[in-house]
Design a protein around this motif. Structure first.
Motif, PDB file in Angstrom:
ATOM      1  N   GLU A  23       0.840  -1.204   0.000  1.00 49.61           N
ATOM      2  CA  GLU A  23       0.000   0.000   0.000  1.00 49.61           C
ATOM      3  C   GLU A  23       0.866   1.242   0.000  1.00 49.61           C
ATOM      4  OE1 GLU A  23      -4.015   0.120   2.128  1.00 49.61           O
ATOM      5  OE2 GLU A  23      -2.889  -1.333   3.332  1.00 49.61           O
ATOM      6  N   SER A  24       0.394   2.260  -0.690  1.00 48.43           N
ATOM      7  CA  SER A  24       1.124   3.529  -0.736  1.00 48.43           C
ATOM      8  C   SER A  24       0.126   4.657  -0.994  1.00 48.43           C
ATOM      9  CB  SER A  24       2.151   3.474  -1.872  1.00 48.43           C
ATOM     10  OG  SER A  24       2.883   4.670  -1.919  1.00 48.43           O
ATOM     11  N   SER A  25       0.332   5.769  -0.339  1.00 52.37           N
ATOM     12  CA  SER A  25      -0.551   6.920  -0.552  1.00 52.37           C
ATOM     13  C   SER A  25      -0.057   7.692  -1.775  1.00 52.37           C
ATOM     14  CB  SER A  25      -0.525   7.814   0.699  1.00 52.37           C
ATOM     15  OG  SER A  25      -1.365   8.916   0.501  1.00 52.37           O
ATOM     16  N   ILE A  26      -0.848   7.710  -2.827  1.00 52.21           N
ATOM     17  CA  ILE A  26      -0.455   8.360  -4.091  1.00 52.21           C
ATOM     18  C   ILE A  26      -1.097   9.745  -4.157  1.00 52.21           C
ATOM     19  CG2 ILE A  26      -0.435   8.155  -6.614  1.00 52.21           C
ATOM     20  CD1 ILE A  26       0.983   5.774  -5.416  1.00 52.21           C
ATOM     21  N   PRO A  27      -0.286  10.816  -4.335  1.00 57.20           N
ATOM     22  CA  PRO A  27      -0.869  12.162  -4.426  1.00 57.20           C
ATOM     23  C   PRO A  27      -1.677  12.333  -5.709  1.00 57.20           C
ATOM     24  CG  PRO A  27       1.481  12.228  -4.936  1.00 57.20           C
ATOM     25  CD  PRO A  27       1.181  10.826  -4.484  1.00 57.20           C
ATOM     26  N   ARG A  28      -2.517  13.343  -5.723  1.00 57.46           N
ATOM     27  CA  ARG A  28      -3.341  13.586  -6.909  1.00 57.46           C
ATOM     28  C   ARG A  28      -2.475  14.067  -8.070  1.00 57.46           C
ATOM     29  NH1 ARG A  28      -8.950  16.441  -5.357  1.00 57.46           N
ATOM     30  NH2 ARG A  28      -9.409  15.628  -7.435  1.00 57.46           N
ATOM     31  N   LYS A  29      -2.888  13.664  -9.267  1.00 58.00           N
ATOM     32  CA  LYS A  29      -2.069  13.922 -10.467  1.00 58.00           C
ATOM     33  C   LYS A  29      -2.524  15.203 -11.168  1.00 58.00           C
ATOM     34  CE  LYS A  29      -0.775  11.624 -14.805  1.00 58.00           C
ATOM     35  NZ  LYS A  29      -1.077  10.498 -15.692  1.00 58.00           N
ATOM     36  N   HIS A  30      -2.137  16.366 -10.637  1.00 62.39           N
ATOM     37  CA  HIS A  30      -2.400  17.610 -11.360  1.00 62.39           C
ATOM     38  C   HIS A  30      -1.526  18.736 -10.793  1.00 62.39           C
ATOM     39  CE1 HIS A  30      -4.643  19.244  -7.959  1.00 62.39           C
ATOM     40  NE2 HIS A  30      -5.324  18.110  -7.893  1.00 62.39           N
ATOM     41  N   GLY A  31      -1.355  19.763 -11.608  1.00 66.93           N
ATOM     42  CA  GLY A  31      -0.608  20.956 -11.193  1.00 66.93           C
ATOM     43  C   GLY A  31       0.811  20.644 -10.757  1.00 66.93           C
ATOM     44  N   PRO A  32       1.303  21.400  -9.758  1.00 66.82           N
ATOM     45  CA  PRO A  32       2.686  21.229  -9.299  1.00 66.82           C
ATOM     46  C   PRO A  32       2.936  19.856  -8.677  1.00 66.82           C
ATOM     47  CG  PRO A  32       1.643  23.195  -8.326  1.00 66.82           C
ATOM     48  CD  PRO A  32       0.579  22.432  -9.029  1.00 66.82           C
ATOM     49  N   ALA A  33       1.861  19.192  -8.267  1.00 69.68           N
ATOM     50  CA  ALA A  33       2.006  17.893  -7.577  1.00 69.68           C
ATOM     51  C   ALA A  33       2.379  16.759  -8.520  1.00 69.68           C
ATOM     52  CB  ALA A  33       0.705  17.544  -6.854  1.00 69.68           C
ATOM     53  N   ILE A  34       2.380  17.018  -9.852  1.00 66.33           N
ATOM     54  CA  ILE A  34       2.567  15.917 -10.799  1.00 66.33           C
ATOM     55  C   ILE A  34       3.952  15.258 -10.665  1.00 66.33           C
ATOM     56  CG2 ILE A  34       3.397  17.303 -12.767  1.00 66.33           C
ATOM     57  CD1 ILE A  34       1.411  15.442 -14.460  1.00 66.33           C
ATOM     58  N   ALA A  35       4.970  16.057 -10.356  1.00 63.24           N
ATOM     59  CA  ALA A  35       6.321  15.488 -10.173  1.00 63.24           C
ATOM     60  C   ALA A  35       6.330  14.555  -8.970  1.00 63.24           C
ATOM     61  CB  ALA A  35       7.344  16.600  -9.997  1.00 63.24           C
ATOM     62  N   GLY A  36       5.662  14.989  -7.899  1.00 62.09           N
ATOM     63  CA  GLY A  36       5.559  14.164  -6.692  1.00 62.09           C
ATOM     64  C   GLY A  36       4.789  12.894  -6.968  1.00 62.09           C
ATOM     65  N   ASN A  42       6.390   5.601  -8.893  1.00 60.34           N
ATOM     66  CA  ASN A  42       7.548   4.763  -9.212  1.00 60.34           C
ATOM     67  C   ASN A  42       8.049   3.995  -7.991  1.00 60.34           C
ATOM     68  OD1 ASN A  42       7.808   5.114 -11.977  1.00 60.34           O
ATOM     69  ND2 ASN A  42       8.942   7.024 -11.759  1.00 60.34           N
ATOM     70  N   LYS A  43       7.998   4.663  -6.827  1.00 62.31           N
ATOM     71  CA  LYS A  43       8.401   3.997  -5.580  1.00 62.31           C
ATOM     72  C   LYS A  43       7.443   2.839  -5.267  1.00 62.31           C
ATOM     73  CE  LYS A  43      10.441   3.412  -1.561  1.00 62.31           C
ATOM     74  NZ  LYS A  43      11.696   2.632  -1.520  1.00 62.31           N
ATOM     75  N   PHE A  44       6.146   3.076  -5.479  1.00 68.00           N
ATOM     76  CA  PHE A  44       5.129   2.037  -5.283  1.00 68.00           C
ATOM     77  C   PHE A  44       5.400   0.860  -6.225  1.00 68.00           C
ATOM     78  CE2 PHE A  44       0.892   0.572  -6.991  1.00 68.00           C
ATOM     79  CZ  PHE A  44       0.559  -0.242  -5.919  1.00 68.00           C
ATOM     80  N   PHE A  45       5.646   1.164  -7.512  1.00 68.19           N
ATOM     81  CA  PHE A  45       5.936   0.105  -8.484  1.00 68.19           C
ATOM     82  C   PHE A  45       7.193  -0.677  -8.101  1.00 68.19           C
ATOM     83  CE2 PHE A  45       3.576   2.329 -12.236  1.00 68.19           C
ATOM     84  CZ  PHE A  45       2.382   1.780 -11.796  1.00 68.19           C
ATOM     85  N   GLU A  46       8.187   0.027  -7.570  1.00 69.10           N
ATOM     86  CA  GLU A  46       9.423  -0.640  -7.160  1.00 69.10           C
ATOM     87  C   GLU A  46       9.151  -1.629  -6.016  1.00 69.10           C
ATOM     88  OE1 GLU A  46      13.134  -2.058  -6.901  1.00 69.10           O
ATOM     89  OE2 GLU A  46      12.252  -0.905  -8.537  1.00 69.10           O
ATOM     90  N   ASN A  47       8.286  -1.223  -5.071  1.00 73.00           N
ATOM     91  CA  ASN A  47       7.928  -2.112  -3.957  1.00 73.00           C
ATOM     92  C   ASN A  47       7.181  -3.351  -4.458  1.00 73.00           C
ATOM     93  OD1 ASN A  47       9.091  -0.374  -2.132  1.00 73.00           O
ATOM     94  ND2 ASN A  47       7.178   0.649  -1.592  1.00 73.00           N
ATOM     95  N   VAL A  48       6.299  -3.130  -5.454  1.00 74.16           N
ATOM     96  CA  VAL A  48       5.558  -4.256  -6.036  1.00 74.16           C
ATOM     97  C   VAL A  48       6.529  -5.185  -6.780  1.00 74.16           C
ATOM     98  CG1 VAL A  48       3.721  -4.971  -7.640  1.00 74.16           C
ATOM     99  CG2 VAL A  48       3.428  -2.914  -6.253  1.00 74.16           C
ATOM    100  N   LEU A  49       7.478  -4.588  -7.507  1.00 76.68           N
ATOM    101  CA  LEU A  49       8.472  -5.379  -8.239  1.00 76.68           C
ATOM    102  C   LEU A  49       9.280  -6.257  -7.284  1.00 76.68           C
ATOM    103  CD1 LEU A  49      10.283  -6.187 -10.632  1.00 76.68           C
ATOM    104  CD2 LEU A  49      11.476  -4.012 -10.394  1.00 76.68           C
ATOM    105  N   GLN A  50       9.711  -5.691  -6.155  1.00 75.56           N
ATOM    106  CA  GLN A  50      10.498  -6.459  -5.179  1.00 75.56           C
ATOM    107  C   GLN A  50       9.685  -7.637  -4.635  1.00 75.56           C
ATOM    108  OE1 GLN A  50      13.700  -6.248  -4.676  1.00 75.56           O
ATOM    109  NE2 GLN A  50      13.780  -4.535  -6.111  1.00 75.56           N
TER     110      GLN A  50
END
Length: 237
Positions: A23-36, A42-50
């Motif tokens: 589980e991971s808290s994913i920020p909303r995808k808009h405005g300045p937050a998009i980089a975050g 990607n961090k979430f995907f990395e945890n799933v990959l492991q």
């Protein structure tokens, strides 16, 4: 999986085991937050990959299915193969054809039934017990919808159908055979033997599979009949 949530489930012969929940808290995808958003995703995907590398052994499993609503499955699939190439993860690269993508309505465990119903998955696992259970349960529900007089559930209705030699296919959960009441347990065993003796087919569902859980919700016992018994509906269960 879905954004911020993934389950790694191993579907075996007699049970489904949850090996990992990410589980991971994913920020909303808009405005300045998009980089975050990209960074956290990607961090979430990395945890799933492991977790995937830890729990999915291609010497044992027949196929791996990545399932999600929307594009999460496609994004993770891309991440998986980019990282496999970058890190030379041979187990992923060599088994690329055995990793399938499937659309589901959510990332929760109950969506496993949608995965097991998908034709390309069914083709790969069609001779496994889990797949047979899903197929028989679907046959039962189809009969219940299209010709309800040829389908019944609940001990009383199935018993009456068996007395009339009408049971073609019995669906029963293994949980019923673990009943603490010895007399009740014996009743189920006798019913199964009687149906087999009259040429019927018996499928014992694992209560630890998603299909067994579904069958348990309608009493744990059901039957597809050889011929219609419309008066069954008048008998109290």
């Amino acid at each position: 999986m879905q954004e911020g949530l993934a389950h790694i489930l191993l579907v075996g012969r007699s049970m489904t085991i949850t090996r990992s929940r990410i589980e991971s808290s994913i920020p909303r995808k808009h405005g300045p937050a998009i980089a975050g958003y990209e960074k956290v995703l990607n961090k979430f995907f990395e945890n799933v990959l492991q977790a995937f590398l830890k729990h999915v052994d291609f010497n044992v499993v027949r196929c791996a299915v990545i399932a999600s609503p929307g594009f999460t499955k496609d994004q993770f699939h891309r991440h998986l193969f980019l990282e496999a190439e970058r890190r030379q993860l041979r187990t992923i690269i060599e088994n690329k054809s055995r990793i399938l993508l499937v659309h589901t309505t959510s990332g929760y465990k109950h969506s496993l039934r949608e995965v097991l119903d998908t034709p390309n998955v069914v083709n790969l696992i069609k001779d496994t017990k889990a797949a047979q259970e899903v197929r028989v349960l679907q046959d039962f529900y189809n009969m219940l919808s299209n010709d309800s007089a040829r389908a019944c559930y609940g001990m009383k209705h199935v018993e009456v159908a068996n007395e009339r030699l009408a049971v073609q296919t019995l669906l029963i959960t293994d949980e019923l055979f673990r009943n603490s009441d010895i007399a009740a347990r014996k009743k189920f065993v006798n019913l199964v033997n009687s149906i087999k003796d009259s040429g019927g087919t018996v499928h014992v569902f694992s209560s630890m599979h998603v299909s067994g859980e579904q069958l348990a919700q309608i009493s744990g016992i059901a039957a597809i009949l050889r011929f219609p018994l419309p008066d069954l509906e008048d008998i109290e269960m």
